[in-house]
Design a protein around this motif. Structure first.
Motif, PDB file in Angstrom:
ATOM      1  N   ARG A   1       0.648  -1.137  -0.210  1.00 55.95           N
ATOM      2  CA  ARG A   1      -0.049  -0.145  -0.290  1.00 55.95           C
ATOM      3  C   ARG A   1       0.745   1.236  -0.127  1.00 55.95           C
ATOM      4  N   GLY A   2       2.118   1.446   0.734  1.00 55.05           N
ATOM      5  CA  GLY A   2       2.771   2.283   0.589  1.00 55.05           C
ATOM      6  C   GLY A   2       3.561   2.328  -0.615  1.00 55.05           C
ATOM      7  N   ARG A   3       3.495   1.452  -1.535  1.00 55.23           N
ATOM      8  CA  ARG A   3       3.919   1.391  -2.442  1.00 55.23           C
ATOM      9  C   ARG A   3       2.988   2.238  -3.786  1.00 55.23           C
ATOM     10  N   GLU A   4       1.953   1.546  -3.493  1.00 47.10           N
ATOM     11  CA  GLU A   4       0.647   3.032  -4.130  1.00 47.10           C
ATOM     12  C   GLU A   4       1.157   3.816  -3.744  1.00 47.10           C
ATOM     13  N   GLN A   5       1.416   4.554  -2.829  1.00 48.05           N
ATOM     14  CA  GLN A   5       0.721   6.059  -2.363  1.00 48.05           C
ATOM     15  C   GLN A   5       2.118   6.622  -2.624  1.00 48.05           C
ATOM     16  N   VAL A   6       3.275   6.185  -2.930  1.00 47.91           N
ATOM     17  CA  VAL A   6       4.528   6.888  -3.316  1.00 47.91           C
ATOM     18  C   VAL A   6       4.030   7.068  -4.400  1.00 47.91           C
ATOM     19  N   PHE A   7       4.254   6.064  -5.299  1.00 49.49           N
ATOM     20  CA  PHE A   7       3.544   6.476  -6.839  1.00 49.49           C
ATOM     21  C   PHE A   7       2.304   7.263  -7.026  1.00 49.49           C
ATOM     22  N   THR A   8       0.963   7.089  -6.304  1.00 42.14           N
ATOM     23  CA  THR A   8       0.207   8.079  -6.166  1.00 42.14           C
ATOM     24  C   THR A   8       1.005   9.835  -6.474  1.00 42.14           C
ATOM     25  N   HIS A   9       1.832  10.118  -5.239  1.00 41.06           N
ATOM     26  CA  HIS A   9       2.436  10.986  -5.502  1.00 41.06           C
ATOM     27  C   HIS A   9       2.998  11.389  -6.094  1.00 41.06           C
ATOM     28  N   ALA A  10       3.373  10.551  -7.326  1.00 44.13           N
ATOM     29  CA  ALA A  10       4.456  11.465  -8.236  1.00 44.13           C
ATOM     30  C   ALA A  10       3.184  11.845  -8.911  1.00 44.13           C
TER      31      ALA A  10
END
Length: 344
Positions: free
Chosen positions: A179-188
């Protein structure tokens, strides 16, 4: 549909076979493709499929680069034989990422799952910090990042599974860091305008590994099948590879394109094991009780956009049984699909 026998080269050709829709869409890819984590279970099929799709579209000048630490020299050589360029890189090193050529489409397959309960710091590094390096290096490219249905909580089978608009409820370091990986790419996507597609996959199968291979191995060993998972979704690996690549043109910003990727059926473990046992000439025995809830995903959006998988659940069961009875290769990579506590 082609019938597969216990030939690894034939199986790998099929896993890398692009369908008509992908070959048509490859003509619209904006430039070179890089596959990060191409040395994993699915990376070779995706990289080969991308190359074949581009060739079919007449885009022979557009490159496909497969990046990994490449501990499997045979897999690397096979990809190079298909015209895929390869590169060795430790993607946790920003300098190694910076040394890679630019790309217009990035397929991010890097992840840490097994062993993370004993070394959770590795999951956090690989699943959350490394994606930040990737998002920085390939700012503005179309990024398709593989995630997992494990970010959802358990649901009753009668609900049809979790949908993309539901709030994630991850359990354990693996699911939380995914889920953290998803949030990092969402930030991008939000901060940099990078078009992103997040693909929540569970459980892809092919005859060398996956839920069906795990069940077949248990049955042939004469061991009881654990009913603790209750029910699962499975999907043919070739279809999953194609959906990942076709999602490149669906990547969006500032909000990512979010997709559940799995098969259309909710399959009970008892039923899967019983059907496999019939085809293997064995008797299924069971341990534990079916729970009221399971880890399930609703992939209606996926099937609306990309069609149904080209192999049905029954065909996958037949393929698995035939493969193993004919002496086909199996990978010692259990999925641990029966775990409910998020500890892998």
């Amino acid at each position: 549909m082609k019938e597969l026998r216990h030939s690894v080269p034939e199986l790998e050709r099929e896993l890398g076979r692009p369908g008509d829709a992908l070959m048509a869409e490859a003509a619209d890819w904006p430039g070179d493709v890089v596959v990060l984590g191409a040395g994993g279970k699915i990376g070779s099929g995706i990289a080969a499929m991308a190359r074949r799709a581009l060739d079919a579209a007449g885009r022979t000048e557009t490159g496909v680069l497969a990046v990994s630490r490449w501990t499997d020299a045979r897999a690397r050589a096979a990809l190079e034989g298909h015209g895929v360029r390869t590169a060795v890189a430790d993607l946790a090193d920003p300098a190694a990422l910076d040394s890679l050529p630019d790309a217009a489409v990035v397929i991010h397959l890097v992840g840490a799952k097994f062993g993370t309960s004993g070394a959770p710091e590795q999951a956090w590094m690989t699943n959350t910090v490394l994606p930040a390096f990737v998002a920085r290096r390939f700012r503005g490219a179309r990024i398709v990042a593989l995630s997992t249905g494990n970010v959802y909580g358990m649901t009753a089978p009668v609900t049809g599974g979790s949908r993309e608009d539901e709030t994630p409820r991850p359990t354990g370091d693996y699911a939380i860091t995914c889920r953290g990986r998803e949030q990092v790419f969402t930030h991008a996507a939000r901060a940099d305008g990078t078009p992103v597609a997040l693909i929540r996959l569970n459980y892809a199968v092919e005859p060398r590994y996956g839920v069906l291979a795990d069940l077949a191995r248990t049955l042939l060993a004469g061991e009881p099948v654990d009913l603790g998972a209750g029910a699962v979704n499975v999907v043919w690996q070739r279809y999953a590879n194609e959906v990942v690549l076709r999602s490149a043109l669906h990547a969006t910003a500032p909000e990512p394109f979010l997709l559940n990727l799995t098969g259309p059926e909710t399959a009970g473990i008892r039923g899967l094991a019983t059907r496999l046992a019939e085809r293997l000439g064995s008797v299924a025995e069971f341990t534990g009780q079916e729970p009221a809830t399971s880890l399930l995903a609703d992939a209606a959006l996926c099937h609306t956009l990309f069609g149904y998988p080209d192999r049905t659940l029954g065909q996958l069961i037949d393929l698995q049984a035939r493969w193993i009875t004919e002496g086909g290769e199996l990978w010692d990579k259990p999925t641990k699909f029966e775990r409910r506590d998020g500890r892998f």
